[in-house]
Design a protein around this motif. Structure first.
Motif, PDB file in Angstrom:
ATOM      1  N   PRO A 273      44.258 -30.368  68.618  1.00 40.97           N
ATOM      2  CA  PRO A 273      45.402 -30.454  69.540  1.00 40.97           C
ATOM      3  C   PRO A 273      45.534 -31.805  70.229  1.00 40.97           C
ATOM      4  CG  PRO A 273      44.227 -28.381  69.834  1.00 40.97           C
ATOM      5  CD  PRO A 273      43.373 -29.237  68.953  1.00 40.97           C
ATOM      6  N   PHE A 274      44.409 -32.556  70.343  1.00 38.91           N
ATOM      7  CA  PHE A 274      44.443 -33.831  71.055  1.00 38.91           C
ATOM      8  C   PHE A 274      44.710 -35.016  70.131  1.00 38.91           C
ATOM      9  CE2 PHE A 274      41.624 -30.955  73.406  1.00 38.91           C
ATOM     10  CZ  PHE A 274      42.217 -30.976  74.650  1.00 38.91           C
ATOM     11  N   VAL A 275      44.123 -35.014  68.942  1.00 34.40           N
ATOM     12  CA  VAL A 275      44.245 -36.188  68.064  1.00 34.40           C
ATOM     13  C   VAL A 275      44.821 -35.861  66.697  1.00 34.40           C
ATOM     14  CG1 VAL A 275      42.335 -37.400  69.199  1.00 34.40           C
ATOM     15  CG2 VAL A 275      41.863 -35.911  67.241  1.00 34.40           C
ATOM     16  N   GLY A 276      44.958 -34.578  66.389  1.00 37.99           N
ATOM     17  CA  GLY A 276      45.402 -34.196  65.053  1.00 37.99           C
ATOM     18  C   GLY A 276      46.758 -34.756  64.682  1.00 37.99           C
ATOM     19  N   SER A 277      47.673 -34.856  65.660  1.00 36.99           N
ATOM     20  CA  SER A 277      49.015 -35.367  65.370  1.00 36.99           C
ATOM     21  C   SER A 277      49.004 -36.859  65.061  1.00 36.99           C
ATOM     22  CB  SER A 277      49.944 -35.077  66.551  1.00 36.99           C
ATOM     23  OG  SER A 277      49.464 -35.718  67.729  1.00 36.99           O
ATOM     24  N   GLU A 278      47.970 -37.581  65.505  1.00 36.95           N
ATOM     25  CA  GLU A 278      47.884 -39.024  65.270  1.00 36.95           C
ATOM     26  C   GLU A 278      47.282 -39.355  63.908  1.00 36.95           C
ATOM     27  OE1 GLU A 278      45.744 -40.946  68.404  1.00 36.95           O
ATOM     28  OE2 GLU A 278      46.441 -39.526  69.923  1.00 36.95           O
ATOM     29  N   ILE A 279      46.584 -38.406  63.311  1.00 37.34           N
ATOM     30  CA  ILE A 279      45.810 -38.680  62.101  1.00 37.34           C
ATOM     31  C   ILE A 279      46.314 -37.794  60.963  1.00 37.34           C
ATOM     32  CG2 ILE A 279      43.502 -38.705  61.083  1.00 37.34           C
ATOM     33  CD1 ILE A 279      42.377 -38.936  63.925  1.00 37.34           C
ATOM     34  N   PRO A 280      46.853 -38.391  59.888  1.00 36.05           N
ATOM     35  CA  PRO A 280      47.278 -37.580  58.732  1.00 36.05           C
ATOM     36  C   PRO A 280      46.087 -36.858  58.097  1.00 36.05           C
ATOM     37  CG  PRO A 280      48.163 -39.818  58.619  1.00 36.05           C
ATOM     38  CD  PRO A 280      47.141 -39.812  59.716  1.00 36.05           C
ATOM     39  N   ASN A 281      46.342 -35.650  57.611  1.00 43.10           N
ATOM     40  CA  ASN A 281      45.291 -34.857  56.945  1.00 43.10           C
ATOM     41  C   ASN A 281      44.033 -34.755  57.814  1.00 43.10           C
ATOM     42  OD1 ASN A 281      46.762 -34.507  54.385  1.00 43.10           O
ATOM     43  ND2 ASN A 281      46.400 -36.696  54.126  1.00 43.10           N
ATOM     44  N   TYR A 282      44.242 -34.392  59.078  1.00 41.80           N
ATOM     45  CA  TYR A 282      43.129 -34.395  60.024  1.00 41.80           C
ATOM     46  C   TYR A 282      41.958 -33.498  59.601  1.00 41.80           C
ATOM     47  CZ  TYR A 282      40.442 -34.150  64.317  1.00 41.80           C
ATOM     48  OH  TYR A 282      39.418 -34.209  65.224  1.00 41.80           O
ATOM     49  N   PRO A 283      42.181 -32.304  59.027  1.00 44.26           N
ATOM     50  CA  PRO A 283      41.021 -31.498  58.602  1.00 44.26           C
ATOM     51  C   PRO A 283      40.132 -32.233  57.604  1.00 44.26           C
ATOM     52  CG  PRO A 283      42.988 -30.139  58.644  1.00 44.26           C
ATOM     53  CD  PRO A 283      43.443 -31.558  58.861  1.00 44.26           C
TER      54      PRO A 283
ATOM     55  N   VAL B 141      39.385 -44.981  51.147  1.00 39.81           N
ATOM     56  CA  VAL B 141      39.442 -44.812  49.689  1.00 39.81           C
ATOM     57  C   VAL B 141      39.649 -43.362  49.266  1.00 39.81           C
ATOM     58  CG1 VAL B 141      38.031 -46.868  49.316  1.00 39.81           C
ATOM     59  CG2 VAL B 141      36.912 -44.641  49.457  1.00 39.81           C
ATOM     60  N   LEU B 142      39.301 -42.409  50.128  1.00 41.17           N
ATOM     61  CA  LEU B 142      39.434 -41.009  49.747  1.00 41.17           C
ATOM     62  C   LEU B 142      40.703 -40.348  50.286  1.00 41.17           C
ATOM     63  CD1 LEU B 142      35.793 -39.592  50.028  1.00 41.17           C
ATOM     64  CD2 LEU B 142      37.073 -40.185  47.961  1.00 41.17           C
ATOM     65  N   LEU B 143      41.236 -40.865  51.379  1.00 40.76           N
ATOM     66  CA  LEU B 143      42.404 -40.226  51.985  1.00 40.76           C
ATOM     67  C   LEU B 143      43.694 -40.999  51.740  1.00 40.76           C
ATOM     68  CD1 LEU B 143      40.884 -39.041  55.387  1.00 40.76           C
ATOM     69  CD2 LEU B 143      41.384 -37.682  53.355  1.00 40.76           C
ATOM     70  N   SER B 144      43.625 -42.055  50.950  1.00 44.84           N
ATOM     71  CA  SER B 144      44.822 -42.818  50.617  1.00 44.84           C
ATOM     72  C   SER B 144      44.977 -42.871  49.107  1.00 44.84           C
ATOM     73  CB  SER B 144      44.736 -44.237  51.174  1.00 44.84           C
ATOM     74  OG  SER B 144      45.826 -45.011  50.724  1.00 44.84           O
ATOM     75  N   ALA B 145      46.187 -42.637  48.627  1.00 46.52           N
ATOM     76  CA  ALA B 145      46.469 -42.713  47.188  1.00 46.52           C
ATOM     77  C   ALA B 145      46.738 -44.143  46.742  1.00 46.52           C
ATOM     78  CB  ALA B 145      47.666 -41.824  46.847  1.00 46.52           C
TER      79      ALA B 145
END
Length: 241
Positions: free
Chosen positions: A15-25, A197-201
């Motif tokens: 709820p605090f940072v998830g909106s700032e970070i894509p694919n937060y999980p 390298v893992l979270l960017s295509a």
């Protein structure tokens, strides 16, 4: 365990940072498994002189082998965690690029860093037995000073920030010192590279050759120092049991 920890942390911090970070999980899970590799390797290195006391006291062989076995064991564990990450990435619809192959370099950097620190600590743990408890407490502090659950603070290209660091820290505040530590400590940089390298295509997010060489060199220095100290001190293990 790592998946459960990531889930619990994600429930609290999303709820605090998830909106700032894509694919937060996935961001969080990758942070947890990289941290777990570092923490588990150093703790296992500290425990090794106690767990292998019978072998060390009764069999003559290079003690460095025991330290390297610790590193190899945790490399295998980390690889299984990465395979789980890849599966989760598929579930979340994240496509891995060829840049993901850079994880081989990151695995080496992580292992050099963790095993080097583990070697330094295990070289002295029999003489200073409270070192295990001290390191356990320091890991708790270090956990919060590594961007596992929150964004990594990047203001400019890494080399540019390094060059301006002396000016920034001429009269530093406490918050500036903490920020500088989070930005420049090796595990933060390795974790940031793993996420790139893992979270960017986009293959363009793969670290440059100079960046890779620089971070690998630092980790190799720590590794060499750990092996040197452990090898030097291992000759006296029988005297301090």
């Amino acid at each position: 365990d790592d998946l459960a920890l990531a889930g619990a942390d994600g429930f609290i911090f999303e709820p605090f940072v998830g909106s700032e970070i894509p694919n937060y999980p996935l961001y969080l899970f990758l942070g947890v498994i990289v941290w777990e590799h570092f923490a588990a390797t150093t703790l296992a290195s500290l425990a090794m002189p106690f767990e292998k006391a019978a072998i060390i006291q009764n069999v003559r062989f290079p003690r460095l082998i025991l330290l390297l076995i610790v590193g190899w064991t945790h490399i295998i564990i980390f690889v299984t965690h990465v395979m789980l990450f890849v599966l989760l990435a598929f579930v979340f619809g994240v496509t891995l690029s060829l840049g993901a192959l850079y994880m081989v370099v990151i695995l080496l950097q992580m292992s050099f860093l963790a095993l080097g620190l583990g070697g330094i600590l295990s070289a002295f743990v029999l003489r200073y037995r409270d070192l295990r408890h001290l390191w356990d407490m320091l890991l708790t502090v270090f956990f919060w000073l590594t961007p596992i659950m929150y964004p990594y603070p990047v203001e400019a290209p890494f080399l540019q920030e390094v060059l301006t660091l002396p000016e920034k820290l001429a009269q530093p505040t406490v918050s500036e010192l903490f920020a500088a530590f989070i930005r420049f400590q090796p595990l933060s940089i390795i974790l940031y590279d793993a996420r790139r390298v893992l979270l960017s295509a986009d293959v363009a997010h793969v670290p440059s050759f100079g960046h890779a060489i620089g971070i690998t060199f630092v980790c190799l220095l720590v590794f060499a120092l750990g092996l040197f100290l452990f090898h030097r001190r291992s000759r006296f293990l029988l005297e301090v049991y």
